[in-house]
Enzyme design. Structure first.
Site, mmCIF file in Angstrom:
data_model
loop_
_atom_site.group_PDB
_atom_site.id
_atom_site.type_symbol
_atom_site.label_atom_id
_atom_site.label_comp_id
_atom_site.label_asym_id
_atom_site.label_seq_id
_atom_site.Cartn_x
_atom_site.Cartn_y
_atom_site.Cartn_z
ATOM 1 N N GLN A 17 0.778 -1.245 0.000
ATOM 2 C CA GLN A 17 0.000 0.000 0.000
ATOM 3 C C GLN A 17 0.808 1.294 0.000
ATOM 4 O O GLN A 17 0.499 2.221 -0.747
ATOM 5 C CB GLN A 17 -0.949 0.016 1.220
ATOM 6 C CG GLN A 17 -1.883 1.191 1.218
ATOM 7 C CD GLN A 17 -2.784 1.324 2.432
ATOM 8 O OE1 GLN A 17 -3.314 2.384 2.688
ATOM 9 N NE2 GLN A 17 -2.997 0.270 3.184
ATOM 10 N N GLU A 139 1.297 -1.215 8.332
ATOM 11 C CA GLU A 139 0.500 -0.074 8.796
ATOM 12 C C GLU A 139 0.426 0.094 10.317
ATOM 13 O O GLU A 139 0.812 1.115 10.874
ATOM 14 C CB GLU A 139 -0.919 -0.224 8.224
ATOM 15 C CG GLU A 139 -1.949 0.743 8.766
ATOM 16 C CD GLU A 139 -1.710 2.178 8.331
ATOM 17 O OE1 GLU A 139 -1.436 2.395 7.154
ATOM 18 O OE2 GLU A 139 -1.798 3.080 9.178
ATOM 19 N N ASP A 168 0.554 3.835 6.002
ATOM 20 C CA ASP A 168 0.805 3.472 4.601
ATOM 21 C C ASP A 168 0.486 4.624 3.647
ATOM 22 O O ASP A 168 1.373 5.203 3.024
ATOM 23 C CB ASP A 168 -0.057 2.271 4.217
ATOM 24 C CG ASP A 168 0.555 0.966 4.701
ATOM 25 O OD1 ASP A 168 1.765 0.936 4.979
ATOM 26 O OD2 ASP A 168 -0.172 -0.030 4.793
ATOM 27 N N GLY A 247 -7.852 20.393 19.578
ATOM 28 C CA GLY A 247 -7.521 21.793 19.319
ATOM 29 C C GLY A 247 -8.035 22.672 20.455
ATOM 30 O O GLY A 247 -8.377 22.177 21.536
ATOM 31 N N GLY A 248 -8.120 23.955 20.197
ATOM 32 C CA GLY A 248 -8.523 24.902 21.227
ATOM 33 C C GLY A 248 -10.033 25.042 21.379
ATOM 34 O O GLY A 248 -10.505 25.755 22.267
HETATM 35 N N1 CAO Z 1 11.983 -10.000 -9.201
HETATM 36 C C1 CAO Z 1 12.702 -10.731 -8.309
HETATM 37 N N2 CAO Z 1 12.647 -10.540 -6.980
HETATM 38 C C2 CAO Z 1 11.796 -9.594 -6.538
HETATM 39 C C3 CAO Z 1 11.027 -8.792 -7.398
HETATM 40 C C4 CAO Z 1 11.137 -9.032 -8.794
HETATM 41 N N3 CAO Z 1 10.442 -8.332 -9.680
HETATM 42 N N4 CAO Z 1 10.285 -7.946 -6.647
HETATM 43 C C5 CAO Z 1 10.600 -8.208 -5.363
HETATM 44 N N5 CAO Z 1 11.504 -9.193 -5.285
HETATM 45 C C6 CAO Z 1 12.093 -9.780 -4.071
HETATM 46 C C7 CAO Z 1 12.900 -8.805 -3.253
HETATM 47 O O1 CAO Z 1 14.135 -8.578 -3.837
HETATM 48 C C8 CAO Z 1 12.970 -9.541 -1.924
HETATM 49 O O2 CAO Z 1 13.978 -10.498 -1.985
HETATM 50 P P1 CAO Z 1 15.065 -10.751 -0.814
HETATM 51 O O3 CAO Z 1 14.288 -10.948 0.438
HETATM 52 O O4 CAO Z 1 15.770 -11.979 -1.258
HETATM 53 O O5 CAO Z 1 15.935 -9.579 -0.743
HETATM 54 C C9 CAO Z 1 11.641 -10.298 -1.880
HETATM 55 O O6 CAO Z 1 11.080 -10.163 -3.187
HETATM 56 C C10 CAO Z 1 10.620 -9.845 -0.873
HETATM 57 O O7 CAO Z 1 10.597 -8.457 -0.718
HETATM 58 P P2 CAO Z 1 10.148 -7.831 0.683
HETATM 59 O O8 CAO Z 1 11.039 -8.376 1.753
HETATM 60 O O9 CAO Z 1 10.073 -6.374 0.542
HETATM 61 O O10 CAO Z 1 8.659 -8.414 0.851
HETATM 62 P P3 CAO Z 1 7.938 -9.060 2.110
HETATM 63 O O11 CAO Z 1 6.614 -9.504 1.584
HETATM 64 O O12 CAO Z 1 8.725 -10.086 2.823
HETATM 65 O O13 CAO Z 1 7.735 -7.823 3.116
HETATM 66 C C11 CAO Z 1 6.958 -5.611 3.699
HETATM 67 C C12 CAO Z 1 6.727 -6.882 2.864
HETATM 68 C C13 CAO Z 1 5.912 -4.610 3.298
HETATM 69 C C14 CAO Z 1 6.820 -5.957 5.187
HETATM 70 C C15 CAO Z 1 8.372 -5.069 3.416
HETATM 71 O O14 CAO Z 1 8.511 -4.899 2.029
HETATM 72 C C16 CAO Z 1 8.670 -3.748 4.114
HETATM 73 O O15 CAO Z 1 8.911 -3.693 5.328
HETATM 74 N N6 CAO Z 1 8.679 -2.643 3.337
HETATM 75 C C17 CAO Z 1 9.048 -1.330 3.829
HETATM 76 C C18 CAO Z 1 7.959 -0.722 4.669
HETATM 77 C C19 CAO Z 1 6.647 -0.637 3.928
HETATM 78 O O16 CAO Z 1 6.531 -0.118 2.856
HETATM 79 N N7 CAO Z 1 5.632 -1.131 4.596
HETATM 80 C C20 CAO Z 1 4.291 -0.936 4.106
HETATM 81 C C21 CAO Z 1 3.707 -2.191 3.778
HETATM 82 S S1 CAO Z 1 2.003 -1.989 3.473
HETATM 83 O O17 CAO Z 1 1.999 -0.774 2.497
#
Ligand code: CAO
Length: 415
Positions: A17, A139, A168, A247-248
């Site tokens: 998001q 979030e 988010d 607020g106030g």
């Molecule tokens: N081709 C190949 N690999 C890909 C890819 C693509 N097109 N797109 C993503 N990947 C891979 C990434 O490189 C990553 O690999 P590694 O773990 O080996 O480095 C993997 O996909 C997973 O990415 P991620 O760790 O970001 O995803 P997750 O689902 O485990 O975590 C989230 C999700 C949201 C918790 C994490 O991305 C995060 O903390 N983001 C930053 C904060 C944020 O934006 N939070 C809001 C989330 S809700 O809006």
């Protein structure tokens, strides 16, 4: 008519998001947003909270309008080359991967700068530098760590998160401002830069008034507009203030006619000082306009509970819309508690493009929230979200790949 961000190309490496809300805004302002997704899977939200089998969820469609979708396996060596070509062609790379994921993929800031020194790299992360910088964040974690949860809810209950996605979507909005600011600075420096919006920082920015209150509490030990005053007690930290205004001008949520069966038959009522005499007239307590215990804002503070109880006796005789109409005639600030159903059906929001009906090839018609920011010279036209990889061939051709090369990359699993 042209759009404000015409000619700006965004390499959209976002998911879920926070990042997608940012790039959707940029797309609405006219940027060409190319969303990079993994072949066969795509943004995880495509399949989350589905209401129709095998169809992109509303979660996905409502956050990815006006974008193009390209599938690239950025861990495949040939896929990496395609991403490099995109980095060379785009102005901004936006990402919200877990900390370090972009580096692990081989796309460090230094590498991106080598490929394109004008590139702006914009990231959402859960936390800025510090003890939690390596943490994954969603979030509600941000709401808790940013001060929203500890200050939301009622004094006698636990911390509460809000349905407004301030962690988010709020951080996506902060990031979008950072990006357009960096684009503006680039017109003078010719250089790209890194833009970071940490979700904890974004939430805290929106909770600024609570840090204000923390310092008032530290100094005086009391906050007279809080429901804890005068009969409750204050501790060391800003307490949860229920529905107090923040607020106030004191405010509270009051029952309206029908509250026994309708969970949203309520109105937010503000006892704004300049219209106090009118409030007294409307509720039939004319004597309060001059009574020394009620006539001034300071005198009213110890009596707020009693005052709101008296006003509620009046609001309970009216529906929230009747109360709204009467109070508006007297310029008394108030607002009905609107349900999502009422908002979805509100004609004026359809008229302004704040609620938009969109048609989708596999889903059919659905409602979404349009661009909340209206520019007179850059109107927003909300276009449906892309299917997974819908624009891969188109974008690859723009990058100079021939149909044969595209098909070979597909066979190799790179796109
Ligand atoms: N081709 C190949 N690999 C890909 C890819 C693509 N097109 N797109 C993503 N990947 C891979 C990434 O490189 C990553 O690999 P590694 O773990 O080996 O480095 C993997 O996909 C997973 O990415 P991620 O760790 O970001 O995803 P997750 O689902 O485990 O975590 C989230 C999700 C949201 C918790 C994490 O991305 C995060 O903390 N983001 C930053 C904060 C944020 O934006 N939070 C809001 C989330 S809700 O809006």
């Amino acid at each position: 008519m042209g759009k404000a961000l015409d000619g700006v190309r965004i390499l959209d490496f976002t998911h879920v998001q926070s990042g997608p809300t940012c790039t959707q805004l940029l797309a609405w302002f006219g940027a060409d947003v190319i969303k990079v997704e993994r072949a066969g899977a795509g943004d995880i939200t495509r399949e989350q909270l589905r209401d129709i089998p095998d169809v992109d969820s509303l979660y996905f469609t409502m956050l990815n309008h006006n974008k193009r979708s390209v599938t690239i396996d950025t861990k495949n060596p040939e896929g990496k080359l395609v991403l490099e070509a995109l980095i060379q062609k785009c102005d901004v790379l936006v990402e919200n991967f877990a900390p370090g994921a972009l580096d692990r993929m081989g796309f460090t800031w230094e590498r991106i700068q080598e490929l394109n020194p004008r590139m702006i790299v914009a990231s959402v992360k859960g936390f800025g530098p510090g003890p939690y910088e390596d943490c994954k964040v969603y979030e509600n974690v941000a709401q808790c760590a940013g001060g929203a949860a500890s200050t939301t809810g009622f004094d006698d209950g636990p911390p509460v998160v809000t349905g407004a996605q301030i962690g988010d979507s709020g951080t996506g909005l902060h990031l979008a401002l950072g990006i357009v600011t960096a684009l503006y600075q680039r017109t003078q420096t010719g250089r790209g830069q890194r833009v970071l919006a940490a979700m904890q920082d974004g939430v805290l920015n929106l909770c600024r008034v609570k840090l204000r209150d923390q310092q008032r509490l530290d100094r005086t030990g009391v906050m007279k507009e809080y429901p804890q005053y005068p009969n409750g007690s204050f501790g060391e930290a800003v307490p949860r203030a229920g529905n107090a205004s923040g607020g106030g001008q004191p405010g509270w949520i009051l029952k309206c006619k029908g509250w026994e069966t309708d969970p949203n038959a309520y109105i937010y009522f503000i006892t704004q000082a300049p219209v106090w005499a009118k409030i007294c007239n409307v509720i039939g307590k004319e004597e309060w306009a001059t009574h020394p215990d009620y006539a001034t804002p300071a005198a009213r503070l110890p009596h707020l509970k009693e005052i709101f109880a008296e006003i509620e006796r009046w609001t309970m005789t009216k529906t929230k819309f009747e109360a709204m109409q009467i109070l508006n005639e007297y310029d008394i600030p108030c607002g009905p508690i609107l349900s999502m159903k009422e908002i979805a059906e509100e004609p004026s929001l359809r008229k302004t493009g704040t609620i938009v009906e969109v048609d989708h090839p596999t889903r059919g018609k659905y409602l979404t929230v349009g661009n909340p920011i209206k520019l007179s010279d850059s109107p927003t036209e909300v276009k449906r979200s892309p299917l997974l990889g819908e624009h891969t061939d188109e974008v690859m051709a723009e990058l100079g790949y021939s149909p044969e090369q595209i098909s070979a990359l597909r066979t190799a699993g790179a796109i």
